[in-house]
Design a protein around this motif. Structure first.
Motif, PDB file in Angstrom:
ATOM      1  N   ARG A  29      -4.456  -1.611  -5.261  1.00 31.97           N
ATOM      2  CA  ARG A  29      -4.441  -1.551  -3.866  1.00 31.97           C
ATOM      3  C   ARG A  29      -3.824  -2.255  -3.084  1.00 31.97           C
ATOM      4  O   ARG A  29      -4.079  -2.724  -1.891  1.00 31.97           O
ATOM      5  CB  ARG A  29      -5.967  -1.303  -3.230  1.00 31.97           C
ATOM      6  CG  ARG A  29      -6.833  -0.579  -4.327  1.00 31.97           C
ATOM      7  CD  ARG A  29      -6.146   0.982  -4.476  1.00 31.97           C
ATOM      8  NE  ARG A  29      -6.222   1.628  -3.239  1.00 31.97           N
ATOM      9  CZ  ARG A  29      -5.382   3.058  -2.973  1.00 31.97           C
ATOM     10  NH1 ARG A  29      -5.047   3.398  -4.175  1.00 31.97           N
ATOM     11  NH2 ARG A  29      -5.396   3.658  -1.744  1.00 31.97           N
ATOM     12  N   GLU A 148      -6.060  -1.385   3.154  1.00 36.26           N
ATOM     13  CA  GLU A 148      -6.978  -0.609   3.631  1.00 36.26           C
ATOM     14  C   GLU A 148      -8.043  -1.075   4.389  1.00 36.26           C
ATOM     15  O   GLU A 148      -8.800  -0.644   5.211  1.00 36.26           O
ATOM     16  CB  GLU A 148      -7.482   0.169   2.442  1.00 36.26           C
ATOM     17  CG  GLU A 148      -6.660   1.190   1.810  1.00 36.26           C
ATOM     18  CD  GLU A 148      -6.783   1.595   0.481  1.00 36.26           C
ATOM     19  OE1 GLU A 148      -7.185   2.696   0.291  1.00 36.26           O
ATOM     20  OE2 GLU A 148      -6.752   0.741  -0.346  1.00 36.26           O
ATOM     21  N   TRP A 159     -15.865  -0.822   1.231  1.00 35.72           N
ATOM     22  CA  TRP A 159     -14.362  -0.915   0.435  1.00 35.72           C
ATOM     23  C   TRP A 159     -14.486  -1.873  -0.537  1.00 35.72           C
ATOM     24  O   TRP A 159     -14.304  -1.440  -1.646  1.00 35.72           O
ATOM     25  CB  TRP A 159     -13.478  -1.222   1.408  1.00 35.72           C
ATOM     26  CG  TRP A 159     -11.962  -1.084   0.965  1.00 35.72           C
ATOM     27  CD1 TRP A 159     -11.434   0.173   0.906  1.00 35.72           C
ATOM     28  CD2 TRP A 159     -11.146  -1.929   0.254  1.00 35.72           C
ATOM     29  NE1 TRP A 159     -10.098  -0.134   0.044  1.00 35.72           N
ATOM     30  CE2 TRP A 159     -10.093  -1.106  -0.248  1.00 35.72           C
ATOM     31  CE3 TRP A 159     -11.440  -3.088  -0.255  1.00 35.72           C
ATOM     32  CZ2 TRP A 159      -8.981  -1.834  -1.006  1.00 35.72           C
ATOM     33  CZ3 TRP A 159     -10.531  -4.080  -1.026  1.00 35.72           C
ATOM     34  CH2 TRP A 159      -9.273  -3.163  -1.479  1.00 35.72           C
TER      35      TRP A 159
END
Length: 388
Positions: A29, A148, A159
């Motif tokens: 990510r 993100e 998250w």
């Protein structure tokens, strides 16, 4: 949708012109897929995490590769390493006339084994870490740099919990047969409390009931998956008895804050871990700059057995050493320059540039004879000049 321009982009574009393949590795990510799809919008895209696609690849890897028409992106290629030999064959048959082949992977070591065996000399390899403060001012000490989290700053805790679960269940278990994930989670939190300290494996092993070799294996896993930074000591002929163990930092300060239970910037300001976390954030910014500009990773610390310690040393081109002290204080004082001055005087073979980095008012000024003080923002912004 918000898109962050990545500093790695020019190098990636240049490599795609010169090499038939380019590989981008990095933590899960960190923005690898977004970067490739933005820079190469016409490339055919295949995500190698879809079960149906993986089944097809494993049943007929040659047939799958033969149907592809570069430019093509193979995302998370570590899930189908058998493709690399067939990609190499396609590259060799094309003799560089078509391409590029663009690959991403979240696990550096397994992917690099395949590259070494299959694509050596044919692929340019890059490491992409989470966003730096040079790439966006929204990458802060509390938030860290995962895209993100920056795009959805009101839900960082949710998250990070999901990220850790995914990281543990996919990356860690696919690399090593760790069965006790609960202990591994505790190990991560304990390691976060040791951020910025000289590594003591016995100190980590004892509270968890682990062996020292077991701790070594887990540290290797975290380094392989780019979750931690190992900063070695600098000891090039300084004529001193030196501490020779490395220091440990988390690559992303936001993840470290989460592991420490720090849930807001206000909690961070009151935390006893503020200093080590800020030190680690600066270390990460230096490493990100080096990787994004195509440099080798060059970051060290200094500590001798007489008590002299300087947080970081960064060798630059030629014979120059940048010496860094990192203080979470917003009020830099001349006495903070003492260790920098003492180490600078003891170094004879190099030109030295002593700098104190702090969290105070933006700008830079002379703090003490031979020592400059930079705010964190100014230090990060002027890295290309300071470390040239």
């Amino acid at each position: 949708m918000t898109y962050f321009t990545r500093d790695l982009t020019p190098l990636l574009v240049a490599a795609a012109r010169r090499f038939p393949a380019a590989i981008v590795t990095g933590p899960r990510r960190s923005g690898k897929t977004t970067l490739l799809r933005r820079v190469f919008p016409k490339a055919d895209y295949h995500l190698l995490e879809d079960p149906d696609l993986i089944a097809r690849v494993r049943s007929d890897p040659r047939g799958f590769v033969d149907e592809l028409k570069p430019p093509v992106i193979l995302d998370e290629v570590q899930n189908a390493p058998e493709l690399l030999n067939y990609v190499r064959t396609r590259i060799d048959l094309a003799k560089g006339r078509r391409g590029p082949w663009l690959l991403t992977g979240s696990q550096e070591a397994p992917l690099m084994r395949g590259v070494t065996e299959s694509l050596a000399g044919r692929a340019a390899v890059f490491n992409l870490l989470p966003l730096s403060a040079r790439e966006t001012p929204k990458a802060t000490l509390f938030r860290g740099g995962f895209p993100e989290v920056i795009l959805h700053p009101s839900r960082p805790g949710i998250w990070y919990r999901s990220y850790l679960q995914t990281y543990l269940e996919r990356d860690i278990r696919s690399i090593s047969a760790i069965r006790d994930l609960a202990t591994f989670r505790r190990f991560l939190s304990l390691l976060a409390t040791r951020s910025g300290q000289v590594l003591n494996k016995t100190d980590l092993a004892a509270p968890l009931g682990l062996s020292v070799p077991g701790v070594s294996n887990w540290l290797d896993l975290l380094e392989i998956t780019m979750q931690i930074l190992i900063v070695p000591p600098y000891y090039e002929n300084l004529g001193k008895r030196l501490i020779k163990s490395p220091k440990i930092y988390f690559t992303d300060s936001g993840l470290a804050c989460h592991l420490l239970g720090i849930e807001s910037p206000q909690m961070l300001e009151r935390s006893p871990f503020l200093g080590p976390l800020f030190e680690g954030w600066i270390a990460s910014e230096i490493i990100k700059y080096e990787l994004n500009s195509g440099r080798n990773r060059r970051l060290y610390y200094f500590r001798d057995q007489q008590g002299l310690e300087v947080d970081f040393l960064v060798p630059s081109e030629g014979r120059k050493l940048t010496l860094l002290e990192v203080k979470a204080s917003r009020t830099p004082r001349p006495e903070m320059a003492g260790p920098l001055q003492r180490l600078s005087r003891s170094i004879k073979r190099y030109e030295t540039a002593p700098i104190l980095v702090h969290r105070g008012t933006p700008g830079n000024r002379v703090l003490a004879p031979g020592v400059k003080a930079y705010s964190a923002d100014d230090f990060v912004r002027t890295l290309p000049t300071l470390l040239k």
